[in-house]
Motif scaffolding. Sequence first.
Motif, short mmCIF file in Angstrom:
data_model
loop_
_atom_site.label_atom_id
_atom_site.label_comp_id
_atom_site.label_asym_id
_atom_site.label_seq_id
_atom_site.Cartn_x
_atom_site.Cartn_y
_atom_site.Cartn_z
N SER A 44 0.85 -1.19 0.00
CA SER A 44 0.00 0.00 0.00
C SER A 44 0.88 1.24 0.00
CB SER A 44 -0.91 0.00 1.23
OG SER A 44 -0.13 0.16 2.40
N ASN A 45 0.23 2.37 -0.27
CA ASN A 45 0.95 3.64 -0.27
C ASN A 45 1.40 4.02 1.14
OD1 ASN A 45 0.65 3.82 -3.00
ND2 ASN A 45 -1.11 5.21 -2.92
N SER A 46 0.67 3.57 2.15
CA SER A 46 1.07 3.89 3.52
C SER A 46 2.40 3.22 3.87
CB SER A 46 -0.02 3.47 4.50
OG SER A 46 -0.18 2.07 4.48
N ARG A 47 2.68 2.07 3.28
CA ARG A 47 3.96 1.39 3.50
C ARG A 47 5.11 2.21 2.87
NH1 ARG A 47 2.97 -3.28 6.71
NH2 ARG A 47 0.96 -4.08 6.08
N ILE A 48 4.82 2.79 1.72
CA ILE A 48 5.84 3.63 1.06
C ILE A 48 6.12 4.88 1.90
CG2 ILE A 48 6.39 4.97 -1.01
CD1 ILE A 48 4.61 3.00 -2.58
N SER A 49 5.07 5.50 2.42
CA SER A 49 5.28 6.70 3.24
C SER A 49 6.00 6.32 4.55
CB SER A 49 3.96 7.41 3.52
OG SER A 49 3.09 6.58 4.24
N SER A 50 5.71 5.12 5.06
CA SER A 50 6.43 4.66 6.26
C SER A 50 7.92 4.48 5.94
CB SER A 50 5.82 3.34 6.73
OG SER A 50 6.59 2.79 7.77
N LEU A 51 8.22 3.95 4.77
CA LEU A 51 9.62 3.81 4.35
C LEU A 51 10.29 5.17 4.26
CD1 LEU A 51 11.99 2.09 3.23
CD2 LEU A 51 11.01 2.44 0.96
N MET A 52 9.59 6.16 3.71
CA MET A 52 10.17 7.50 3.57
C MET A 52 10.43 8.12 4.94
SD MET A 52 8.16 8.89 0.23
CE MET A 52 9.01 10.45 0.20
N ARG A 53 9.53 7.92 5.89
CA ARG A 53 9.74 8.42 7.25
C ARG A 53 10.95 7.74 7.89
NH1 ARG A 53 4.16 8.48 7.25
NH2 ARG A 53 4.00 6.42 8.20
N GLN A 54 11.07 6.43 7.67
CA GLN A 54 12.21 5.69 8.21
C GLN A 54 13.53 6.25 7.65
OE1 GLN A 54 12.41 3.34 10.45
NE2 GLN A 54 10.29 2.70 10.71
N PHE A 55 13.55 6.56 6.35
CA PHE A 55 14.75 7.14 5.75
C PHE A 55 15.05 8.50 6.35
CE2 PHE A 55 14.40 4.48 1.68
CZ PHE A 55 15.45 3.66 2.05
N ASP A 56 14.02 9.32 6.61
CA ASP A 56 14.23 10.64 7.22
C ASP A 56 14.83 10.52 8.62
OD1 ASP A 56 13.66 12.62 5.41
OD2 ASP A 56 11.50 12.61 5.82
N GLN A 57 14.41 9.49 9.36
CA GLN A 57 14.90 9.33 10.72
C GLN A 57 16.25 8.62 10.78
OE1 GLN A 57 11.72 7.20 12.58
NE2 GLN A 57 10.32 8.95 12.56
N SER A 58 16.68 8.04 9.68
CA SER A 58 17.93 7.28 9.65
C SER A 58 19.13 8.22 9.72
CB SER A 58 18.00 6.47 8.35
OG SER A 58 19.27 5.89 8.20
N GLY A 59 20.19 7.74 10.32
CA GLY A 59 21.43 8.51 10.37
C GLY A 59 22.27 8.32 9.12
N TRP A 60 21.86 7.39 8.25
CA TRP A 60 22.64 7.09 7.06
C TRP A 60 22.02 7.62 5.78
CZ3 TRP A 60 27.40 4.87 6.87
CH2 TRP A 60 27.88 4.36 8.06
N PHE A 61 20.75 8.03 5.84
CA PHE A 61 20.07 8.50 4.64
C PHE A 61 19.37 9.82 4.91
CE2 PHE A 61 20.03 3.82 4.31
CZ PHE A 61 20.75 3.69 3.16
N ALA A 62 19.16 10.58 3.84
CA ALA A 62 18.47 11.86 3.95
C ALA A 62 17.78 12.16 2.63
CB ALA A 62 19.45 12.97 4.30
#
Length: 187
Positions: free
Chosen positions: A133-151
């Motif tokens: 679902s699209n909510s899974r994609i937005s969850s992935l994007m939030r995870q990337f924002d919170q990651s110390g390795w990705f931005a």
Amino acid sequence: MARINLRPWREELRAEMQKQFVVMILGAAIIAAGLAFLWVSDVDSRIAYQQSRNAYIETAMKQLDKQIKEIEELKRKRDELLARMKVIQDLQGKRPVIVRVFDEMVRTLPDGLFYTELKKAGDTVSIVGMAESNSRISSLMRQFDQSGWFANPNLSNVLAADNKRAGYSQFNLSVQQKTPEPEGEEK
């Protein structure tokens, strides 16, 4: 009795003066020729000396040119070796980074989503994946924002489910890789 000199003394005097004049002219000519010969030989010796100096300078220049070429070749080899060393050091330094990047990609991956293609160009990682679902994609994007390795996650498109994978949507996402500040990590 009166003495009368009938000898031609004037002609003798004139002939004597003429002889002296010719001797002086010849003497002056011989002296001038001698001086000219000395001057010419001096100039010739100076020219020969200068030519020998020029020949010495030319051979020295040829030797210096050879040495300059050798130095340039050594500098080129040194630069090549330094470039190789830098590449090796960069690869050695980045070796643990790629492992950490893949580990972080797995940690940020939510359930119901999987990657089908990963490409890295510079510091940008392009991801093609499938999501329930699209909510899974937005969850992935939030995870990337919170990651110390990705931005800066950037979702470029989401395609509706196809017949092969019913219920899944394909997405294209790009994210910037960054190297986080060490937080008391082991080395």
